[in-house]
Design an enzyme around this catalytic site. Structure first.
Site, PDB file in Angstrom:
ATOM      1  N   LYS A 139       0.834  -1.207   0.000  1.00  0.00           N
ATOM      2  CA  LYS A 139       0.000   0.000   0.000  1.00  0.00           C
ATOM      3  C   LYS A 139       0.867   1.255   0.000  1.00  0.00           C
ATOM      4  O   LYS A 139       0.564   2.241  -0.680  1.00  0.00           O
ATOM      5  CB  LYS A 139      -0.917  -0.015   1.229  1.00  0.00           C
ATOM      6  CG  LYS A 139      -1.731   1.260   1.402  1.00  0.00           C
ATOM      7  CD  LYS A 139      -2.645   1.178   2.615  1.00  0.00           C
ATOM      8  CE  LYS A 139      -3.437   2.491   2.762  1.00  0.00           C
ATOM      9  NZ  LYS A 139      -4.431   2.405   3.867  1.00  0.00           N
ATOM     10  N   HIS A 269     -10.144 -30.335 -34.966  1.00  0.00           N
ATOM     11  CA  HIS A 269     -11.126 -29.399 -34.416  1.00  0.00           C
ATOM     12  C   HIS A 269     -11.900 -30.021 -33.247  1.00  0.00           C
ATOM     13  O   HIS A 269     -13.122 -29.949 -33.179  1.00  0.00           O
ATOM     14  CB  HIS A 269     -12.068 -28.903 -35.500  1.00  0.00           C
ATOM     15  CG  HIS A 269     -11.373 -28.138 -36.587  1.00  0.00           C
ATOM     16  ND1 HIS A 269     -10.737 -26.938 -36.361  1.00  0.00           N
ATOM     17  CD2 HIS A 269     -11.175 -28.432 -37.896  1.00  0.00           C
ATOM     18  CE1 HIS A 269     -10.191 -26.506 -37.487  1.00  0.00           C
ATOM     19  NE2 HIS A 269     -10.432 -27.396 -38.434  1.00  0.00           N
TER      20      HIS A 269
END
Length: 507
Positions: A139, A269
């Site tokens: 922070k 596929h």
């Protein structure tokens, strides 16, 4: 350019390997050390002075080490804003030391879970003070540099050396992001260990791989996960987004046959265009390729047994993107590596997640993996004519392939060979007709073949068409309100049909 020299450091790490070079460099730069417990002893062992956190706070480590750093004199030193006079006055009034660097290595919670620790052992590896230190330092990144992952030690050491112990704002912010990633990942791991509420989903995956591109070259693509736990790439170009989708389909399909006789699949596929089970792998490959040698071009190949030289010789004449197997003989590797871009993968494990996940609209869909495999014990014999032992074997074979083929799907099989399939059609009749046309295209005789469907027949038209082309036995889940029409047709035309009771949609 913003640069602030590090003058003091709080170091508290669980794993002390690889931390010594950083401590050495900080000492060279005149940095004052604060530390706790084992890390304090480690720093003294290197020959450097260090002030114990207990001496700063006036409190000993208590509750068996559960509380060491949770004190205003520690967090005030980290969270104070050096540009604010009132913050600096508070430090002076309460005799709080300034802390410019925090290095924390959290308790190994995930590792303890993975090692099979009991619940109490796991609970004790939930870090409290360490997480708080990381969040506080991250922070206040403009004043405090935070190192929260030992993987960053080498990079941080370079920053110290190159910046003369005064990291710039960009590096401070970059490490702050890393720190919040560490804390959020840690909390997610803890939540997922305890969470039993399936309607809550939290994900945190730290390992990622940048792909060449996504589904198409204009799309970016990434893979998040531990791919190396499942497969090792031993040759070829980098796997692509589409490669990975086909590899996923191939691995999931072959799991159904992993402990069976030599089996070989060819996928395109995400659907199997060829599959066969035989007494040896070479024959399995040859018969899998025969199922659709056109679609096999550029496909993904997978075997359930190590690939030998004879099989590799056959494979080598086909252009294929990927070959997957539990192993490769030395001779087979020599052949298959002749194509420099051909991707060769060793499948190390068959362990896949219990749940599947995919994006949907502005959210995610998750479900249990379809782990149900139809077996002989699941079959309900609902026609007068009963299937033969061979037909049952072929129906189970076809059902496994059907389960891993896009819906709507119909699969034809005979003698443990995929003859053809209809995939991803908008009606079951369309899927059936597509499968029939493909079988004709490659000169397969459907007389004596079996047929599997991923879902029930809403009308008897599919069994009527199947009978006309020579199919002798049919597998489907059943469950239609018009099942009796299909059963009646089979009884009148000496077809055998079985119900499994389980639908296997795959969208």
């Amino acid at each position: 350019m913003y640069k602030k020299k590090i003058s003091s450091a709080l170091i508290s790490v669980y794993d002390k390997t690889e931390i010594a070079p950083i401590i050495d460099q900080l000492h060279k730069d005149g940095v004052k050390f604060y530390s706790t417990g084992g890390t304090e002893k480690f720093i003294r062992g290197l020959g450097y002075e260090v002030e114990a956190v207990e001496d700063v706070t006036g409190y000993p480590s208590i509750l068996g080490g559960r509380v060491k750093t949770l004190h205003p004199k520690v967090f005030g030193g980290i969270l104070n804003r050096q540009e604010l006079d009132e913050d600096q006055l508070a430090l002076k009034n309460y005799e709080i030391p300034q802390i410019d660097l925090v290095i924390v290595d959290l308790y190994p919670f995930e590792e303890t879970v993975a090692s099979g620790g009991n619940e109490q052992e796991i609970i004790e590896k939930i870090d409290i003070g360490g997480i708080a230190l990381i969040r506080a330092a991250a922070k206040n990144f403009t004043d405090v540099f935070c190192v929260s992952d030992k993987k960053d030690y080498a990079d941080f050491l370079n920053i110290l050396i190159n910046s003369d112990c005064a990291p710039d704002l960009d590096d401070r912010k970059r490490y702050s992001v890393k720190a919040f990633q560490t804390s959020s990942h840690y909390d997610t791991a803890i939540f997922n260990y305890f969470n039993k509420e399936e309607e809550v989903l939290k994900l945190s995956i730290r390992e990622s791989k940048i792909l060449r591109y996504g589904e198409n070259p204009h799309q970016k693509g990434y893979f998040f996960g531990h791919l190396s736990n499942l497969i090792d790439q031993i040759h070829g170009k980098e796997v692509s987004y589409n490669n990975l989708l086909d590899i996923d389909a191939a691995v999931n399909l072959m799991i159904e046959f992993y402990d069976m006789e030599p089996s070989f699949a060819i996928l395109k596929h995400n659907n199997a265009c060829g599959f066969a089970t035989r007494s040896n792998l070479k024959e399995a490959y040859i018969d899998a390729l025969a199922g659709d040698p056109i679609s096999a071009f550029g496909g993904v190949l997978i075997a359930n047994k190590p690939i030998d030289q004879e099989t590799a010789t056959e494979i080598n004449s086909l252009f294929c993107e990927v070959v997957i197997a539990p192993g490769f003989s030395k001779e087979s590797l020599g052949l298959l590596k002749e194509k420099k871009n051909r991707i060769l993968l060793i499948q190390k494990s068959t362990d896949l997640p219990d749940n599947t996940l995919r994006s949907c609209l502005n959210g995610l869909l998750t479900q249990n993996r379809d782990n149900k495999t139809d077996t002989k014990s699941d079959l309900e014999f609902i026609t007068k004519k009963k299937p033969s032992v061979k037909e049952i074997e072929d129906m189970i074979f076809a059902s496994k392939i059907c389960k891993h083929t896009k819906s709507n799907t119909i699969v034809f099989a005979k003698n443990r060979q995929l003859i053809s399939s209809g995939t991803g059609q908008t009606s079951r009749v369309d899927a059936l007709n597509q499968a029939i046309e493909k079988a004709k295209q490659f000169n397969f005789d459907l007389n004596g073949a079996v047929m599997a469907s991923d879902a029930f027949f809403p009308f008897p038209d599919c069994v009527e068409i199947a009978k006309k082309v020579g199919v002798t036995s049919i597998l489907q889940p059943g469950g239609s309100i018009k099942d009796k029409l299909s059963i009646d047709y089979c009884n009148k035309n000496e077809l055998s049909m079985v119900f499994t009771g389980t639908r296997h949609f795959k969208h």
